[in-house]
Design an enzyme around this catalytic site. Structure first.
Site, PDB file in Angstrom:
ATOM      1  N   GLY A  45       0.893  -1.246   0.044  1.00  0.00           N
ATOM      2  CA  GLY A  45      -0.202   0.062  -0.015  1.00  0.00           C
ATOM      3  C   GLY A  45       0.813   1.343   0.137  1.00  0.00           C
ATOM      4  O   GLY A  45       1.795   1.377   0.211  1.00  0.00           O
ATOM      5  N   GLU A  46       0.001   2.451  -0.157  1.00  0.00           N
ATOM      6  CA  GLU A  46       0.749   3.932  -0.012  1.00  0.00           C
ATOM      7  C   GLU A  46       1.407   3.889   1.160  1.00  0.00           C
ATOM      8  O   GLU A  46       0.890   3.742   2.398  1.00  0.00           O
ATOM      9  CB  GLU A  46      -0.216   4.939  -0.465  1.00  0.00           C
ATOM     10  CG  GLU A  46       0.255   6.163  -0.493  1.00  0.00           C
ATOM     11  CD  GLU A  46      -0.927   7.316  -0.697  1.00  0.00           C
ATOM     12  OE1 GLU A  46      -0.629   8.148  -1.184  1.00  0.00           O
ATOM     13  OE2 GLU A  46      -1.777   7.068   0.202  1.00  0.00           O
TER      14      GLU A  46
END
Length: 317
Positions: A45-46
């Site tokens: 994820g980011e």
């Protein structure tokens, strides 16, 4: 497995929040697990390393010259990734060992911008362990601008992976039509969208991008719960005062080139999600629509992209 098939792993995990080394160790564990299941691409994820700046929205982060905010930010910067100092070397070595490609969201503190400002970056590492692109988020969203700097177009690149051409964007960059088009024009047919973590972010846009591009779209989100804040976090009492029990509930998912779900958004589940993608599905759906091919009008509409790495100072010896 044939060249037209690609097994992907979606790493929906929580960071060891604001602990770079511990989070990198968790990334390595996920890579090893994915490789053991035959995955050829793993996506995180980011800003997973060392974590998303969750304190901003719950601690009055816009207060000017506030000691608490400065000290939290400094702690964040101390745990940011410095690629030039080989912080990602263990990840590169693991990618080479396992022959697995990686998209990893990091908070970067790059020396080519002076070594103090932070950027939300998406790093692609190929199965040979080479860093092939570092894409710095073009426009931090809303309160993110209090801690992240705006990036540039240098990382708007795609990469060959078996029959596929993969590219990626960070979070709300995925809502930017021209950023998406920049990748479509390079032949992207497997789009990676990374998020801090929320079903509300992924449940609509994942299918929309897939249908627009006639590509596979992988959205990968992290998790973050109140219990994931470490006890030694600066000003933890202030952070927890208005903190909800769940800040990020995941929402990782995959849509096919027809815009239909292959894997619907998964919430509140930590671990790896797997799927095998068939490249031939891309060619089937491009038969009636190709946004930068037969269904485009470059004589009327064109996009110009500046991929220079931006810097405030240029030196001549």
């Amino acid at each position: 497995m044939s060249v037209n098939q690609l097994k992907v792993a979606l790493a929906q995990i929580a960071p060891v929040w604001l602990d770079k080394n511990a989070t990198l160790k968790k990334v390595l564990e996920s890579m090893s697990e994915a490789a053991s299941q035959g995955a050829e691409l793993i996506v995180f994820g980011e800003g997973l390393v060392p974590g998303y700046p969750w304190w901003l929205s719950i601690t009055h982060a816009s207060a000017w010259d506030e000691r608490i905010q400065k000290e939290i930010h400094a702690h964040y910067a101390q745990n940011a990734v410095q690629i030039e100092k080989e912080d990602l070397k263990p990840i590169q070595e693991a990618a080479k060992t396992h022959q697995i490609a990686v998209y990893l969201g990091i908070i970067e503190r790059p020396t080519d911008r002076g070594g103090h400002s932070l950027y939300c970056s998406l790093v692609y590492i190929n199965p040979q362990g080479e860093i092939c692109s570092v894409h710095r988020k073009l426009q931090p969203t809303y309160d993110e601008r209090l801690t992240w700097s705006p990036g540039d177009g240098h990382g708007l690149r795609v990469h060959p992976l078996k029959a596929f051409t993969v590219g990626g964007l960070n979070c709300w960059e995925n809502w930017m039509p021209l950023a998406r088009t920049a990748l479509y024009g390079l032949g992207e047919n497997l789009h990676v969208a990374v998020w801090p973590g929320a079903v509300r972010n992924t449940e609509n846009i994942t299918r929309m991008i897939a249908q627009e591009s006639r590509s596979f779209v992988i959205s990968v989100s992290s998790l973050m719960r109140k219990s994931d804040f470490l006890p030694d976090t600066p000003h933890l009492d202030v952070i927890l005062e208005n903190c909800p029990e769940v800040l990020a509930n995941g929402g990782s998912c995959i849509a096919g080139p027809d815009g239909k779900w292959i894997l619907e958004p998964v919430a509140d589940q930590e671990g790896l999600l797997y799927q095998t993608l068939d490249f031939n599905r891309v060619l089937e759906e491009r038969q009636n629509f190709d946004p930068v091919g037969h269904y485009s009008r470059p004589d009327v509409l064109q996009l110009s992209v500046n991929r220079d790495r931006q810097s405030s100072v240029f030196y001549e010896e």
